[in-house]
Design an enzyme around this catalytic site. Structure first.
Site, mmCIF file in Angstrom:
data_model
loop_
_atom_site.group_PDB
_atom_site.id
_atom_site.type_symbol
_atom_site.label_atom_id
_atom_site.label_comp_id
_atom_site.label_asym_id
_atom_site.label_seq_id
_atom_site.Cartn_x
_atom_site.Cartn_y
_atom_site.Cartn_z
ATOM 1 N N ALA A 1 -8.593 4.792 4.098
ATOM 2 C CA ALA A 1 -8.070 5.706 5.119
ATOM 3 C C ALA A 1 -7.947 4.953 6.435
ATOM 4 C CB ALA A 1 -8.989 6.917 5.275
ATOM 5 N N ASP B 1 -3.377 -0.750 11.648
ATOM 6 C CA ASP B 1 -3.608 0.568 11.045
ATOM 7 C C ASP B 1 -4.996 1.071 11.446
ATOM 8 O OD1 ASP B 1 -2.792 2.804 9.608
ATOM 9 O OD2 ASP B 1 -3.507 2.041 7.689
ATOM 10 N N ASN C 1 0.827 -1.196 0.000
ATOM 11 C CA ASN C 1 0.000 0.000 0.000
ATOM 12 C C ASN C 1 0.867 1.254 0.000
ATOM 13 O OD1 ASN C 1 -3.077 -0.765 0.505
ATOM 14 N ND2 ASN C 1 -1.790 -2.215 1.609
ATOM 15 N N ARG D 1 10.490 -6.142 -13.970
ATOM 16 C CA ARG D 1 11.747 -5.477 -14.337
ATOM 17 C C ARG D 1 12.189 -4.456 -13.295
ATOM 18 N NH1 ARG D 1 9.396 -5.651 -19.736
ATOM 19 N NH2 ARG D 1 10.499 -7.251 -20.947
#
Length: 388
Positions: free
Chosen positions: A311, A277, A221, A229
Site C-alpha cells: 500500500a 509512491d 505493479n 506471447r
C-alpha cells in the site's frame, strides 16, 4: 531589485554533464550561469560549498503523503504544504501530491486544495496526480474497490476545467474504465495521462498511447505483465518510445534484477523515472495509519494492508537515487537524471525544471560525497539546511 546568489567550490552536475571548479550563479530565483571560478561575479550572497556535489533538485510525480499527512485524509492546502515540506528534507524540490481513488467529495476537495496551493505559491508544489478512480477493479492493488468507477462526462468536465488552474495535472487511468476519446480530450488539454492499475493487452495499451497516454504508473505493479506471447502493459511501457515510465525503487515493489533489465531494455526517447509512491510515514516514526478507513501497517520499509498487499511505499527520493546507483550499479549521473531530468521531461516542463541551465528554476541540492543531503534550495532559496 536584482538579487544574485553564488554557490562556489562544489562539483556541479547540470543534468547533462559535470562542471569542475565552477560557480553556479542565481539571479532572482533562476540559474544565470555556471562558469569558471576564475570569473569574478558580484553577488548579494556567496555560499562556500567546497567538497560538495551540487545537483538538480528531485521531481516526484507520485507522492501520496509525508510528514504525517496523507492527501486522501487531509485534502487541504495545509495538507499539501505539510507533504511538500516533508519531502524537501529528502531532496524533492517539485512534486505532484497524489490522490488515490476516493469519493467524489474528497476528489473535489483535493482539486480545490491543489488550486489553492498553486495560487499561494506553495514551495515545491508542481500540480496534482489523480491516481484513479477510473481504474480496473481486477488490478486494484491497495485501491478501495467500491470507489473505483468508469469515467463519466462530468468527471471529464471536472478534469478539463481544473487543468489551467492547477498548472500541471497527471491522471492515472485504466482502459477498462476510460475511453480513447476521453484520453484524447484530456491529452489535448495538456493533462498527462498515465496508464496504470490495468489488465489491458499490449494492443490496447498501444491504442491508448496513440490516443494520447504518455506515461505508465509504477512499472510492473498492478498491470498486465510482460509475457512471451502477450507483452501486456509492462511490455508496452518498455517497447513504446513515446511512453515515460514511473518506477518505485525500494526493492519491494520490483526486484532489483528486474529493475536492471527494464532500465537496460527501455526504448526511447521515453525514459524510466523514479517515483516514491510515498505515504504519510516519510519523515516520521509512525508505525500505522489509515487510508479509506483501512489500516496500513509499516514494518521494515514496507507498507501493507492487513492481507499483505503493498500500500504505497516507505521511501524518499534521495534513498531511491542511492538505491539505483549503489544497488543497481547505475552511473550516478543516470541515477540523478531519473530523479530530475526524466520526470521533468515526462511532464513537459524541461524548459524550466529538472536541469540547471540558464533560465531554469534554481532548484538544486548540495550533497555530501556519500550522497547525504546538506541542503535543499528551491527558486534560489535555502529551504532545508542540515549543515555543511
Amino acid at each position: 531589485m536584482k538579487t544574485t546568489l553564488k554557490i562556489t567550490g562544489a562539483r556541479i552536475f547540470d543534468g547533462n554533464r559535470w562542471h569542475e571548479e565552477a560557480d553556479l550563479v542565481v539571479e532572482n530565483g533562476r540559474v544565470a550561469s555556471i562558469g569558471p571560478q576564475s570569473v569574478s561575479v558580484e553577488a548579494s550572497e556567496t555560499v562556500d560549498a567546497r567538497g560538495q556535489l551540487l545537483v538538480p533538485g528531485f521531481i516526484d510525480l507520485q507522492v501520496n503523503g509525508g510528514g504525517g499527512a496523507l492527501l486522501n485524509e487531509q485534502p487541504t492546502l495545509e495538507g499539501i504544504q505539510r507533504i511538500c515540506q516533508a519531502h524537501a528534507a529528502f531532496g524533492t524540490t517539485a512534486m505532484l501530491p497524489t490522490l488515490i481513488t476516493d469519493t467524489r467529495a474528497v476528489t473535489r476537495a483535493a482539486i480545490a486544495a491543489g488550486i489553492a496551493a498553486r495560487a499561494a505559491n506553495v514551495t515545491g508544489f508542481l500540480g496534482l496526480h489523480l491516481e484513479g478512480p477510473h481504474l480496473s477493479v481486477a488490478r486494484k492493488g491497495a485501491h478501495d474497490p467500491p470507489l473505483i468507477r468508469p469515467m463519466e462526462a462530468n468527471d471529464l468536465e471536472t478534469l478539463l476545467a481544473c487543468m489551467q488552474s492547477l498548472g500541471s495535472l497527471m491522471v492515472t487511468l485504466a482502459p477498462e474504465n476510460a475511453t480513447e476519446d476521453q484520453v484524447r480530450a484530456l491529452a489535448d488539454a495538456g493533462v498527462v495521462i498515465s496508464l496504470g492499475h490495468t489488465g489491458a493487452s499490449f494492443v490496447t495499451a498501444c491504442a491508448y498511447a496513440e490516443a494520447g497516454a504518455s506515461c505508465v504508473t509504477h512499472l510492473f505493479n498492478a498491470m498486465s505483465g510482460l509475457g512471451h506471447r502477450e507483452p501486456g502493459v509492462a511490455g508496452a511501457a518498455l517497447a513504446l518510445g513515446r511512453l515515460n515510465v514511473g518506477l518505485i525503487a525500494d526493492g519491494f515493489h520490483v526486484d532489483p534484477a528486474v529493475m536492471g533489465i527494464a532500465i537496460r531494455s527501455k526504448q526511447g526517447p521515453g525514459r524510466i523515472f523514479l517515483v516514491t509512491d510515498a505515504m504519510s510515514t516519510i519523515g516520521t516514526d509512525m508505525t500505522r495509519f489509515s487510508l479509506n478507513g483501512r489500516e496500513i501497517l509499516r514494518h521494515r520499509g514496507r507498507l501493507t494492508l492487513a492481507d499483505g498487499t503493498l500500500a504505497g511505499a516507505d521511501i524518499d527520493m534521495l534513498s531511491s537515487v542511492r538505491f539505483v546507483h549503489k544497488g543497481l550499479g547505475l552511473p550516478l549521473e543516470e541515477a540523478l537524471r531519473m530523479a530530475s531530468a526524466y520526470p521533468a521531461d515526462a511532464m513537459g516542463i524541461s524548459g524550466r525544471k529538472g536541469r540547471l541551465l540558464p533560465g531554469t528554476d534554481a532548484d538544486f541540492l548540495l550533497l555530501k560525497p556519500e550522497l547525504k543531503l546538506s541542503s535543499t534550495w528551491i527558486h534560489g532559496e535555502e529551504v532545508v539546511s542540515l549543515g555543511r
